[in-house]
Design a protein around this motif. Structure first.
Motif, PDB file in Angstrom:
ATOM      1  N   MET A  98       0.865  -1.188   0.000  1.00 55.27           N
ATOM      2  CA  MET A  98       0.000   0.000   0.000  1.00 55.27           C
ATOM      3  C   MET A  98       0.898   1.235   0.000  1.00 55.27           C
ATOM      4  O   MET A  98       1.822   1.322   0.810  1.00 55.27           O
ATOM      5  CB  MET A  98      -0.879   0.001   1.262  1.00 55.27           C
ATOM      6  N   ASP A  99       0.658   2.170  -0.908  1.00 53.87           N
ATOM      7  CA  ASP A  99       1.434   3.410  -0.913  1.00 53.87           C
ATOM      8  C   ASP A  99       0.601   4.558  -0.382  1.00 53.87           C
ATOM      9  O   ASP A  99      -0.480   4.842  -0.912  1.00 53.87           O
ATOM     10  CB  ASP A  99       1.915   3.782  -2.317  1.00 53.87           C
ATOM     11  N   SER A 100       1.108   5.223   0.658  1.00 50.93           N
ATOM     12  CA  SER A 100       0.425   6.407   1.184  1.00 50.93           C
ATOM     13  C   SER A 100       1.294   7.649   1.014  1.00 50.93           C
ATOM     14  O   SER A 100       0.996   8.696   1.570  1.00 50.93           O
ATOM     15  CB  SER A 100       0.048   6.206   2.659  1.00 50.93           C
ATOM     16  N   THR A 101       2.385   7.527   0.238  1.00 50.70           N
ATOM     17  CA  THR A 101       3.240   8.703   0.021  1.00 50.70           C
ATOM     18  C   THR A 101       2.755   9.532  -1.172  1.00 50.70           C
ATOM     19  O   THR A 101       3.029  10.719  -1.244  1.00 50.70           O
ATOM     20  CB  THR A 101       4.710   8.306  -0.260  1.00 50.70           C
ATOM     21  N   GLY A 102       2.098   8.894  -2.118  1.00 53.41           N
ATOM     22  CA  GLY A 102       1.660   9.593  -3.330  1.00 53.41           C
ATOM     23  C   GLY A 102       2.810   9.915  -4.278  1.00 53.41           C
ATOM     24  O   GLY A 102       2.626  10.635  -5.263  1.00 53.41           O
TER      25      GLY A 102
END
Ligand code: NAD
Ligand code: ZN
Length: 369
Positions: free
Chosen positions: A261-265
Motif C-alpha cells: 500500500m502506498d500512502s506517500t503519493g
C-alpha cells in the motif's frame, strides 16, 4: 434564538484558522445536531485550506469529528440524543456505487463532501452576524463545537470507548485499515508492505497485524516513524534513505510481498510498490499525488506476474461496519491507534497544523472547549 458555538474558520487561501462565533441556521428532519468533543486533522484539511483541492471560502473545515448527539430531526431513527458518534464522509445513497455497497466511490461524493453546502445550495450554519459560511465539509465541518450532520454520515459507537480519540477513525485511519481489510483483503500468514508510515500507512500496519499477516514491513525516511511502526506491529522496517527498499523487501519476503500500500503519493514509490510484489500480488494507491501525476510501470512484469495496481478511497469501507469494528479492535488492545495521536486545544489549532506539516505530530486531534 439559534444556538451559537465556536468554530475555526478559514477565510483566505493558506489560512490561518480563525476562532470565531458561528450559529446554527437550520436543521432538517433527516439531520441531527452533534456536540463535537474532538476532531482529528489530516492532509485533506490542509489541501482544502490551501485550495490545492478547491473548496469555497470562508469555510469551516474538519472531517474527523467525534461527539455526542444533542438533537435529532423527526425522520432520524438510528440514533437518539446522548448517543456517542463518529462522523464520517457523506454519500448520496442512490447512485450505483452506493447501491452496490461502495459508498466511498459514490458518484456524488464531491457534491456531498467538498461543495461547502447542502446539495440544494443551502447551509446549516452561518456567521455570528448572519453572514454566509460554507459548511458540510465531508458532510460535517467539525473544527467546531457544534455540527449539523446527516443521519447517514453519523456512526454510533460504544460508550465505554474514549470518545475524544475516535474521530480519526472516520477518515485517515479508516483509509489505511479499510484498504487492508476491504480492498487488498490481506490474508492471515501473508506479507504486507506499507510505503509511507504516516497515520494512513501505520493504520495499514496495525490492520495487517490484527488480521494475522505474518510479515509486515514499513518503509519510511523518518526514524521515529519506523520505531513507532515496530511498536504497533511491523515485523521489519526499512529506512529507504539508507537502504535499497526493493532489494530488502525481496530478501525479507523471499521473492516479493503479497500486498503493498502506498500512502506517500510519490510516483517512483508507487512503481516500486508494484515491483515489490510477488506474482499475483496487489498494490494499492491511497496517497494523494499532485494533479496530473503519472507512474511508469514495467508492463511485462505486470502481465507475466499477474500483478494488480488499484486505487482506493476511504478504504472502500462501509463506515457503519468498519468504524465500530475498529473501536472493538482498539478496546481489545489489537489496534493501538492511540499511539499515533497528540491532542491540542481548539485555540492551538494553527500549532497543530504546523506540527502536522513539519512531521512533528503524526495525527493531531483538536479538543473542543
Ligand atoms: P503523512 O504525511 O503523515 O504520511 C506520509 C509518510 O510518507 C510520512 O511518514 C513520510 O515520512 C513518508 N514519506 C515521504 N517521502 C517518502 C519517501 N521518499 N520514502 C518513504 N517514505 C516517505 O500522511 P498521512 O496522514 O499518512 O496521509 C497519507 C496520504 O493519504 C496523504 O496524501 C493524504 O492526503 C492521503 N489520504 C488519502 C485518503 C484516501 O481516501 N485515499 C484518505 C485520507 C488521506
Ligand atoms: Zn452515491
Amino acid at each position: 434564538m439559534s444556538q451559537s458555538f465556536q468554530a475555526a474558520v478559514i477565510r483566505q487561501q493558506g489560512g490561518p484558522f480563525a476562532i470565531e462565533i458561528a450559529r446554527v441556521k437550520e436543521m432538517r428532519p433527516d439531520e441531527l445536531r452533534v456536540r463535537i468533543v474532538a476532531t482529528g486533522m489530516c492532509h485533506t484539511d490542509m489541501i482544502a485550506r490551501d485550495q490545492v483541492f478547491p473548496v469555497p471560502h470562508p469555510i469551516v473545515l474538519g472531517h474527523e469529528g467525534s461527539g455526542v448527539v444533542e438533537a435529532v430531526g423527526d425522520k432520524v431513527t438510528s440514533v437518539v440524543p446522548g448517543d456517542h458518534v463518529v462522523l464520517t464522509f457523506l454519500n448520496c445513497d442512490h447512485c450505483s456505487a452506493c447501491h452496490e455497497g461502495h459508498p466511498a466511490f459514490c458518484e456524488n461524493f464531491n457534491l456531498h463532501n467538498f461543495s461547502g453546502q447542502r446539495v440544494d445550495g443551502s447551509h446549516a450554519i452561518e456567521g455570528d452576524a448572519g453572514e454566509a459560511l460554507h459548511d458540510r465539509f465531508f458532510g460535517q465541518s467539525s473544527f467546531a463545537q457544534t455540527t449539523i450532520a446527516h443521519e447517514r454520515n453519523v456512526i454510533k459507537v460504544r460508550k465505554d470507548a474514549p470518545l475524544d480519540l475516535l474521530g480519526p477513525l472516520g477518515c485517515g485511519i479508516q483509509t489505511g485499515a479499510g484498504t487492508v481489510f476491504n480492498a487488498l483483503k490481506v490474508a492471515p500468514g501473508s506479507s504486507f508492505v506499507a510505503f509511507g508510515g504516516g497515520a494512513v500507512g501505520l493504520s495499514g500496519v496495525m490492520a495487517a497485524a490484527a488480521i494475522g499477516a505474518t510479515t509486515i514491513i514499513a518503509v519510511d525516511i523518518v526514524p521515529s516513524r519506523l520505531k513507532l511502526a515496530k511498536d504497533i506491529g511491523a515485523t521489519h522496517v526499512i529506512n529507504s534513505k539508507e537502504e535499497d527498499a526493493l532489494a530488502r523487501i525481496h530478501e525479507i519476503t523471499d521473492g516479493g510481498a503479497h500486498f503493498a500500500m502506498d500512502s506517500t503519493g510519490i510516483p517512483a514509490l508507487i512503481a516500486q510498490a508494484v515491483l515489490a510484489l510477488r506474482p499475483r500480488g496487489t498494490a494499492a494507491v491511497v496517497g494523494a499525488s499532485k494533479p496530473g501525476s503519472k507512474v511508469e510501470i514495467d508492463l511485462i512484469d505486470l502481465m507475466q506476474n499477474c500483478k494488480r495496481l488499484i486505487g482506493v478511497v476511504e478504504g472502500d469501507s462501509v463506515p457503519h461496519v468498519l468504524i465500530p469494528a475498529l473501536v472493538d479492535l482498539h478496546m481489545a488492545g489489537r489496534f493501538p491507534f492511540d499511539k499515533l495521536v497528540r491532542f491540542y486545544p481548539l485555540d492551538r489549532i494553527n500549532d497543530a497544523a504546523e506540527d502536522s506539516e513539519k512531521g512533528v505530530t503524526l495525527k493531531p486531534i483538536i479538543r473542543m472547549p
